[in-house]
Design a protein around this motif. Sequence first.
Motif, PDB file in Angstrom:
ATOM      1  N   TYR A  89       0.899  -1.369  -0.072  1.00 21.22           N
ATOM      2  CA  TYR A  89       0.118  -0.185  -0.232  1.00 21.22           C
ATOM      3  C   TYR A  89       0.980   1.377   0.112  1.00 21.22           C
ATOM      4  N   ASN A  90       2.090   1.293   0.463  1.00 21.53           N
ATOM      5  CA  ASN A  90       2.757   2.515   0.191  1.00 21.53           C
ATOM      6  C   ASN A  90       4.159   2.096   0.984  1.00 21.53           C
ATOM      7  N   ILE A 107       3.537  11.384   1.255  1.00 20.62           N
ATOM      8  CA  ILE A 107       2.993  10.036   1.775  1.00 20.62           C
ATOM      9  C   ILE A 107       1.657  10.076   1.116  1.00 20.62           C
ATOM     10  N   MET A 148       2.396   8.606  -2.428  1.00 19.19           N
ATOM     11  CA  MET A 148       2.902   7.153  -2.641  1.00 19.19           C
ATOM     12  C   MET A 148       1.895   6.046  -2.206  1.00 19.19           C
ATOM     13  N   ASN A 149       0.524   6.541  -1.835  1.00 23.96           N
ATOM     14  CA  ASN A 149      -0.317   5.434  -1.485  1.00 23.96           C
ATOM     15  C   ASN A 149      -0.925   4.823  -2.737  1.00 23.96           C
ATOM     16  N   TYR A 150      -1.305   3.787  -2.631  1.00 25.42           N
ATOM     17  CA  TYR A 150      -1.880   2.640  -3.970  1.00 25.42           C
ATOM     18  C   TYR A 150      -2.248   1.754  -3.164  1.00 25.42           C
ATOM     19  N   TYR A 201       0.404   6.680   8.824  1.00 23.95           N
ATOM     20  CA  TYR A 201       1.601   6.183   8.272  1.00 23.95           C
ATOM     21  C   TYR A 201       2.644   6.695   9.072  1.00 23.95           C
TER      22      TYR A 201
END
Length: 207
Positions: A121-122, A167, A170-172, A181
């Motif tokens: 996820y990140n 941040i 960079m999330n997916y 985070y």
Amino acid sequence: MNILNLSLVIISSYLIGTVPFSLIFSKILANKNPGKEGSGNYGAMNSYEVTGRKTIGLLVFICDVLKGALAVFIAYYLIYPKTFYALIATIFLVIGHNFNIFLKFKGGRGLAACLGALLVYNPFLPVIWCALWFLFYRIVRKDVLFANSWASVISPVLVICAPSHVIFFMNYNIFVTAYEYKVLSIILCMLVFAAHIRSHRSHQAGV
């Protein structure tokens, strides 16, 4: 938050973390026990150092990364699609890997397991950590333990100081807020650093 789901996430993630690929591959392929040799660490690096075989170290590393990803996938996609469970899974996966109840609370340092979980996820923390590790290892001192320890200490500081939009960018797959985070980064780096201290003491004591 469902207490049953939370319990399932904690237990399943911890148990996944306890799968000792270092011991399994070292024992089967080289008849070695990394917990009793080298640094006494059940991780990819010590598996390689104890057996002298890069393929074993690589196998351990890949499988530890995959079990990190598996714990998060189970928590998020199979138990309940909620970010909170993915974060909890990440923490307890690393606890299981580093402090394995089946190995008298010994284990690895949690680096590969963290990487696998966060890649779902990140990857911001692993990117920062690897950059710092390279800096300390290549420029300051060519000592793996030294580089690992300092990278683990400074990484959460840089993550905390990072702008929230970095941040967020960079999330997916799973959306994690900057605050979540940052707290997660502190906890993970504390767990990794604690494992490094244990490993260093074991090495000084001759395991």
